[in-house]
Scaffold this motif. Structure first.
Motif, mmCIF file in Angstrom:
data_model
loop_
_atom_site.group_PDB
_atom_site.id
_atom_site.type_symbol
_atom_site.label_atom_id
_atom_site.label_comp_id
_atom_site.label_asym_id
_atom_site.label_seq_id
_atom_site.Cartn_x
_atom_site.Cartn_y
_atom_site.Cartn_z
ATOM 1 N N UNK A 125 0.767 -1.128 -0.018
ATOM 2 C CA UNK A 125 0.220 0.057 -0.096
ATOM 3 C C UNK A 125 0.937 1.230 0.006
ATOM 4 N N UNK A 126 1.834 1.227 0.781
ATOM 5 C CA UNK A 126 2.744 2.376 0.869
ATOM 6 C C UNK A 126 3.582 2.643 -0.402
ATOM 7 N N UNK A 127 3.947 1.479 -1.178
ATOM 8 C CA UNK A 127 4.624 1.617 -2.641
ATOM 9 C C UNK A 127 3.515 2.181 -3.526
ATOM 10 N N UNK A 128 2.301 1.666 -3.303
ATOM 11 C CA UNK A 128 1.369 2.340 -4.172
ATOM 12 C C UNK A 128 1.056 3.574 -3.920
ATOM 13 N N UNK A 129 1.032 4.189 -2.613
ATOM 14 C CA UNK A 129 0.988 5.709 -2.380
ATOM 15 C C UNK A 129 1.925 6.360 -3.005
#
Length: 139
Positions: A125-129
């Motif tokens: 999720x953090x990579x996607x953000x």
């Protein structure tokens, strides 16, 4: 009545059979061992019945001694059966304890797996953000 020497020979044969049966039982399935126990109980009951029939025809004094011996043997057999039952209960408790420990270990492993999955999901999720932020900044 058989001579005592023949009776002792029969006793020896039976003792050897019991020894062989005990050795064989170690490699048999539990149901086979249980069947042996039931057969042994039936044979014992049959022998006990035959002995009781013989004692009724004995003289009173012999009958009294024999009755005391039978009582002693029955008490001893009952004691042995109680010991067997206690041992079975201990084994059942040990098995239950091992089963519980395995279940707890499995649960702990599942929790560890779930935690790792959550960590991976959070990282994704953090990579996607970051990727979205970079994409938005590039436009």
């Amino acid at each position: 009545m058989k001579p005592l020497s023949e009776q002792l020979a029969d006793l020896s044969v039976r003792a050897k059979q019991a020894e062989d049966d005990a050795a064989t039982a170690k490699s048999e399935a539990r149901t086979a061992v249980q069947a042996r126990i039931e057969k042994l109980k039936e044979d014992s009951a049959s022998r006990r019945t035959k002995l009781q029939e013989k004692t009724t025809s004995a003289k009173d004094s012999v009958s009294g001694h024999w009755s005391a011996l039978q009582t002693h043997v029955k008490e001893r057999v009952d004691s042995i059966n109680a010991d067997i039952a206690a041992t079975k209960a201990e084994h059942a408790a040990d098995r239950a304890e091992r089963k519980a420990e395995r279940a707890e270990d499995n649960a702990a492993d599942a929790i560890d797996f779930a935690l790792a999955a959550i960590d991976y999901a959070e990282s994704a999720v953090l990579d996607a953000v970051i990727a979205r932020s970079d994409a938005d900044a590039a436009q």
